[in-house]
Design a protein around this motif. Structure first.
Motif, PDB file in Angstrom:
ATOM      1  N   ARG A  74       0.868  -1.179   0.000  1.00 33.98           N
ATOM      2  CA  ARG A  74       0.000   0.000   0.000  1.00 33.98           C
ATOM      3  C   ARG A  74       0.904   1.227   0.000  1.00 33.98           C
ATOM      4  NH1 ARG A  74      -4.857   0.107   2.363  1.00 33.98           N
ATOM      5  NH2 ARG A  74      -4.800   2.152   1.417  1.00 33.98           N
ATOM      6  N   PRO A  75       0.459   2.364  -0.511  1.00 30.90           N
ATOM      7  CA  PRO A  75       1.333   3.541  -0.580  1.00 30.90           C
ATOM      8  C   PRO A  75       1.772   4.049   0.795  1.00 30.90           C
ATOM      9  CG  PRO A  75      -0.696   3.919  -1.813  1.00 30.90           C
ATOM     10  CD  PRO A  75      -0.816   2.594  -1.174  1.00 30.90           C
ATOM     11  N   LYS A  76       0.924   3.957   1.803  1.00 35.65           N
ATOM     12  CA  LYS A  76       1.276   4.461   3.135  1.00 35.65           C
ATOM     13  C   LYS A  76       1.708   3.316   4.043  1.00 35.65           C
ATOM     14  CE  LYS A  76      -1.786   8.407   2.893  1.00 35.65           C
ATOM     15  NZ  LYS A  76      -2.962   9.061   3.459  1.00 35.65           N
ATOM     16  N   ILE A  77       2.656   2.503   3.568  1.00 38.84           N
ATOM     17  CA  ILE A  77       3.101   1.334   4.322  1.00 38.84           C
ATOM     18  C   ILE A  77       4.069   1.774   5.429  1.00 38.84           C
ATOM     19  CG2 ILE A  77       5.007   0.857   2.750  1.00 38.84           C
ATOM     20  CD1 ILE A  77       4.374  -2.142   3.137  1.00 38.84           C
ATOM     21  N   ASP A  78       3.970   1.127   6.567  1.00 41.19           N
ATOM     22  CA  ASP A  78       4.859   1.402   7.693  1.00 41.19           C
ATOM     23  C   ASP A  78       6.254   0.861   7.361  1.00 41.19           C
ATOM     24  OD1 ASP A  78       5.234   2.304  10.436  1.00 41.19           O
ATOM     25  OD2 ASP A  78       5.546   0.172  10.885  1.00 41.19           O
ATOM     26  N   SER A  79       7.287   1.435   7.983  1.00 42.60           N
ATOM     27  CA  SER A  79       8.660   1.037   7.645  1.00 42.60           C
ATOM     28  C   SER A  79       8.929  -0.429   7.997  1.00 42.60           C
ATOM     29  CB  SER A  79       9.658   1.936   8.359  1.00 42.60           C
ATOM     30  OG  SER A  79       9.500   1.807   9.758  1.00 42.60           O
ATOM     31  N   HIS A  80       8.393  -0.904   9.117  1.00 43.74           N
ATOM     32  CA  HIS A  80       8.610  -2.300   9.505  1.00 43.74           C
ATOM     33  C   HIS A  80       7.914  -3.235   8.512  1.00 43.74           C
ATOM     34  CE1 HIS A  80       8.316  -6.125  11.491  1.00 43.74           C
ATOM     35  NE2 HIS A  80       9.095  -5.731  12.478  1.00 43.74           N
ATOM     36  N   ASP A  81       6.692  -2.890   8.121  1.00 42.70           N
ATOM     37  CA  ASP A  81       5.970  -3.703   7.136  1.00 42.70           C
ATOM     38  C   ASP A  81       6.703  -3.704   5.792  1.00 42.70           C
ATOM     39  OD1 ASP A  81       4.054  -4.183   9.054  1.00 42.70           O
ATOM     40  OD2 ASP A  81       2.723  -2.586   8.361  1.00 42.70           O
ATOM     41  N   TYR A  82       7.261  -2.543   5.428  1.00 39.12           N
ATOM     42  CA  TYR A  82       8.026  -2.449   4.187  1.00 39.12           C
ATOM     43  C   TYR A  82       9.224  -3.386   4.231  1.00 39.12           C
ATOM     44  CZ  TYR A  82      11.272  -0.669   0.726  1.00 39.12           C
ATOM     45  OH  TYR A  82      12.152  -0.579  -0.305  1.00 39.12           O
ATOM     46  N   MET A 104      -1.505  -1.168  -4.207  1.00 38.56           N
ATOM     47  CA  MET A 104      -2.956  -0.996  -4.292  1.00 38.56           C
ATOM     48  C   MET A 104      -3.328   0.375  -3.726  1.00 38.56           C
ATOM     49  SD  MET A 104      -3.900  -4.764  -2.873  1.00 38.56           S
ATOM     50  CE  MET A 104      -3.018  -4.421  -1.367  1.00 38.56           C
ATOM     51  N   PHE A 105      -4.011   1.173  -4.531  1.00 38.08           N
ATOM     52  CA  PHE A 105      -4.457   2.496  -4.110  1.00 38.08           C
ATOM     53  C   PHE A 105      -5.923   2.425  -3.714  1.00 38.08           C
ATOM     54  CE2 PHE A 105      -0.984   3.385  -7.037  1.00 38.08           C
ATOM     55  CZ  PHE A 105      -0.251   4.288  -6.316  1.00 38.08           C
ATOM     56  N   ARG A 106      -6.294   3.199  -2.671  1.00 38.55           N
ATOM     57  CA  ARG A 106      -7.692   3.287  -2.257  1.00 38.55           C
ATOM     58  C   ARG A 106      -8.082   4.747  -2.138  1.00 38.55           C
ATOM     59  NH1 ARG A 106      -8.140  -0.184   2.954  1.00 38.55           N
ATOM     60  NH2 ARG A 106      -7.601  -2.236   2.202  1.00 38.55           N
ATOM     61  N   GLY A 107      -9.295   5.043  -2.507  1.00 40.32           N
ATOM     62  CA  GLY A 107      -9.865   6.374  -2.304  1.00 40.32           C
ATOM     63  C   GLY A 107      -9.005   7.494  -2.827  1.00 40.32           C
ATOM     64  N   ARG A 108      -8.663   8.437  -1.928  1.00 32.54           N
ATOM     65  CA  ARG A 108      -7.891   9.622  -2.329  1.00 32.54           C
ATOM     66  C   ARG A 108      -6.453   9.304  -2.692  1.00 32.54           C
ATOM     67  NH1 ARG A 108      -9.669  14.179   2.050  1.00 32.54           N
ATOM     68  NH2 ARG A 108     -11.792  14.457   1.293  1.00 32.54           N
ATOM     69  N   GLU A 109      -5.978   8.118  -2.312  1.00 31.12           N
ATOM     70  CA  GLU A 109      -4.603   7.736  -2.663  1.00 31.12           C
ATOM     71  C   GLU A 109      -4.421   7.692  -4.169  1.00 31.12           C
ATOM     72  OE1 GLU A 109      -4.168   3.968  -0.771  1.00 31.12           O
ATOM     73  OE2 GLU A 109      -3.710   4.814   1.188  1.00 31.12           O
ATOM     74  N   GLN A 110      -5.514   7.461  -4.902  1.00 33.28           N
ATOM     75  CA  GLN A 110      -5.421   7.362  -6.370  1.00 33.28           C
ATOM     76  C   GLN A 110      -4.996   8.675  -7.004  1.00 33.28           C
ATOM     77  OE1 GLN A 110      -9.125   5.879  -7.819  1.00 33.28           O
ATOM     78  NE2 GLN A 110      -8.840   3.867  -6.903  1.00 33.28           N
ATOM     79  N   SER A 111      -5.239   9.781  -6.320  1.00 33.19           N
ATOM     80  CA  SER A 111      -4.840  11.072  -6.884  1.00 33.19           C
ATOM     81  C   SER A 111      -3.358  11.357  -6.662  1.00 33.19           C
ATOM     82  CB  SER A 111      -5.681  12.196  -6.274  1.00 33.19           C
ATOM     83  OG  SER A 111      -5.412  12.284  -4.881  1.00 33.19           O
ATOM     84  N   ARG A 112      -2.635  10.455  -5.951  1.00 33.21           N
ATOM     85  CA  ARG A 112      -1.212  10.645  -5.674  1.00 33.21           C
ATOM     86  C   ARG A 112      -0.393   9.442  -6.165  1.00 33.21           C
ATOM     87  NH1 ARG A 112       0.031  13.770  -1.123  1.00 33.21           N
ATOM     88  NH2 ARG A 112       2.111  13.681  -1.983  1.00 33.21           N
ATOM     89  N   PRO A 113      -0.398   9.169  -7.476  1.00 27.83           N
ATOM     90  CA  PRO A 113       0.352   8.002  -7.965  1.00 27.83           C
ATOM     91  C   PRO A 113       1.862   8.139  -7.764  1.00 27.83           C
ATOM     92  CG  PRO A 113      -0.422   9.307  -9.807  1.00 27.83           C
ATOM     93  CD  PRO A 113      -1.038   9.891  -8.567  1.00 27.83           C
ATOM     94  N   GLU A 114       2.368   9.365  -7.565  1.00 28.58           N
ATOM     95  CA  GLU A 114       3.809   9.539  -7.365  1.00 28.58           C
ATOM     96  C   GLU A 114       4.283   8.867  -6.075  1.00 28.58           C
ATOM     97  OE1 GLU A 114       1.842  13.086  -5.494  1.00 28.58           O
ATOM     98  OE2 GLU A 114       1.663  12.101  -7.429  1.00 28.58           O
ATOM     99  N   LEU A 115       3.389   8.725  -5.082  1.00 28.13           N
ATOM    100  CA  LEU A 115       3.762   8.014  -3.857  1.00 28.13           C
ATOM    101  C   LEU A 115       4.077   6.551  -4.170  1.00 28.13           C
ATOM    102  CD1 LEU A 115       1.101   9.338  -1.318  1.00 28.13           C
ATOM    103  CD2 LEU A 115       3.525   9.915  -1.416  1.00 28.13           C
ATOM    104  N   GLY A 116       3.232   5.928  -4.974  1.00 23.22           N
ATOM    105  CA  GLY A 116       3.461   4.542  -5.366  1.00 23.22           C
ATOM    106  C   GLY A 116       4.703   4.395  -6.213  1.00 23.22           C
ATOM    107  N   PHE A 117       4.900   5.355  -7.130  1.00 24.11           N
ATOM    108  CA  PHE A 117       6.072   5.308  -7.996  1.00 24.11           C
ATOM    109  C   PHE A 117       7.344   5.402  -7.168  1.00 24.11           C
ATOM    110  CE2 PHE A 117       9.229   7.192 -10.834  1.00 24.11           C
ATOM    111  CZ  PHE A 117       9.177   6.291 -11.875  1.00 24.11           C
ATOM    112  N   ARG A 118       7.368   6.316  -6.180  1.00 20.49           N
ATOM    113  CA  ARG A 118       8.550   6.471  -5.324  1.00 20.49           C
ATOM    114  C   ARG A 118       8.806   5.207  -4.502  1.00 20.49           C
ATOM    115  NH1 ARG A 118       7.781  11.744  -2.109  1.00 20.49           N
ATOM    116  NH2 ARG A 118       5.923  11.989  -3.354  1.00 20.49           N
ATOM    117  N   LEU A 119       7.711   4.592  -4.010  1.00 19.74           N
ATOM    118  CA  LEU A 119       7.855   3.374  -3.211  1.00 19.74           C
ATOM    119  C   LEU A 119       8.433   2.237  -4.062  1.00 19.74           C
ATOM    120  CD1 LEU A 119       7.326   2.078  -0.464  1.00 19.74           C
ATOM    121  CD2 LEU A 119       5.061   1.466  -1.274  1.00 19.74           C
ATOM    122  N   LEU A 120       7.963   2.097  -5.293  1.00 18.28           N
ATOM    123  CA  LEU A 120       8.483   1.047  -6.178  1.00 18.28           C
ATOM    124  C   LEU A 120       9.945   1.307  -6.527  1.00 18.28           C
ATOM    125  CD1 LEU A 120       5.444   0.401  -8.545  1.00 18.28           C
ATOM    126  CD2 LEU A 120       6.324  -1.089  -6.765  1.00 18.28           C
TER     127      LEU A 120
END
Length: 172
Positions: A74-82, A104-120
């Motif tokens: 998920r985009p807002k994953i905790d550091s330990h979970d990551y 996986m993006f949910r709700g308002r997270e979909q408007s911030r795809p750069e968070l997912g891109f940075r995480l990947l």
């Protein structure tokens, strides 16, 4: 028509070809029915089928089965979970498997795809010594997908075995 030793016999009537096959105790096999005239060959059909089955079996044996493992984040994953998810990706790559990483993006997270891109990108950088990005991050509806593949020259690591208890020293 082609003879039993691969020599060209030429154009022969069907009756003559069948008679030649019977005299040589071989089969008349049509090898190219679409050709004009059709090409036939004198051969032992049972031996031909056996050899073609052996070739097919040998090619299946040399075939490498690619396994794609999937890891979801998920985009807002905790550091330990990551770190736990990263450890799974490392294990998959060490065993020679490809890894499909899905965010996986949910709700308002979909408007911030750069968070997912940075995480990947962060994950790809963290496992760079084990694998490379095979397909770059792509947005697919609510998900962002990236595929990591192990390095070509890296040998898959076998599963670790535990030492047997009888070899261990007695605590007494």
């Amino acid at each position: 028509m082609v003879g039993p030793n691969g020599e060209q016999v030429g154009i022969v009537r069907i009756e003559d070809a069948l008679r030649l096959a019977q005299e040589a105790d071989l089969d008349l096999v049509e090898v190219a029915p679409q050709a004009r005239p059709p090409v036939c060959k004198l051969m032992d059909y049972g031996k031909y089928k056996y050899e073609s089955a052996q070739k097919a079996r040998e090619s299946r044996r040399n075939q490498v089965l690619t396994v794609i493992k999937e890891q979801k984040l998920r985009p807002k994953i905790d550091s330990h979970d990551y770190e736990t998810k990263k450890r799974n990706v490392v294990r998959f790559l060490e065993h020679g498997n490809k890894v499909k990483v899905t965010i996986m993006f949910r709700g308002r997270e979909q408007s911030r795809p750069e968070l997912g891109f940075r995480l990947l990108q962060r994950l790809a950088d963290d496992v760079a010594e084990l694998g490379v990005i095979e397909s770059s991050p792509k947005q697919d509806g609510r998900n962002m997908i990236m595929v990591l593949a192990p390095h070509k020259n890296a040998k898959p690591r076998a599963k670790a075995t535990t030492p047997d208890a009888p070899d261990a020293p007695d605590p007494e």
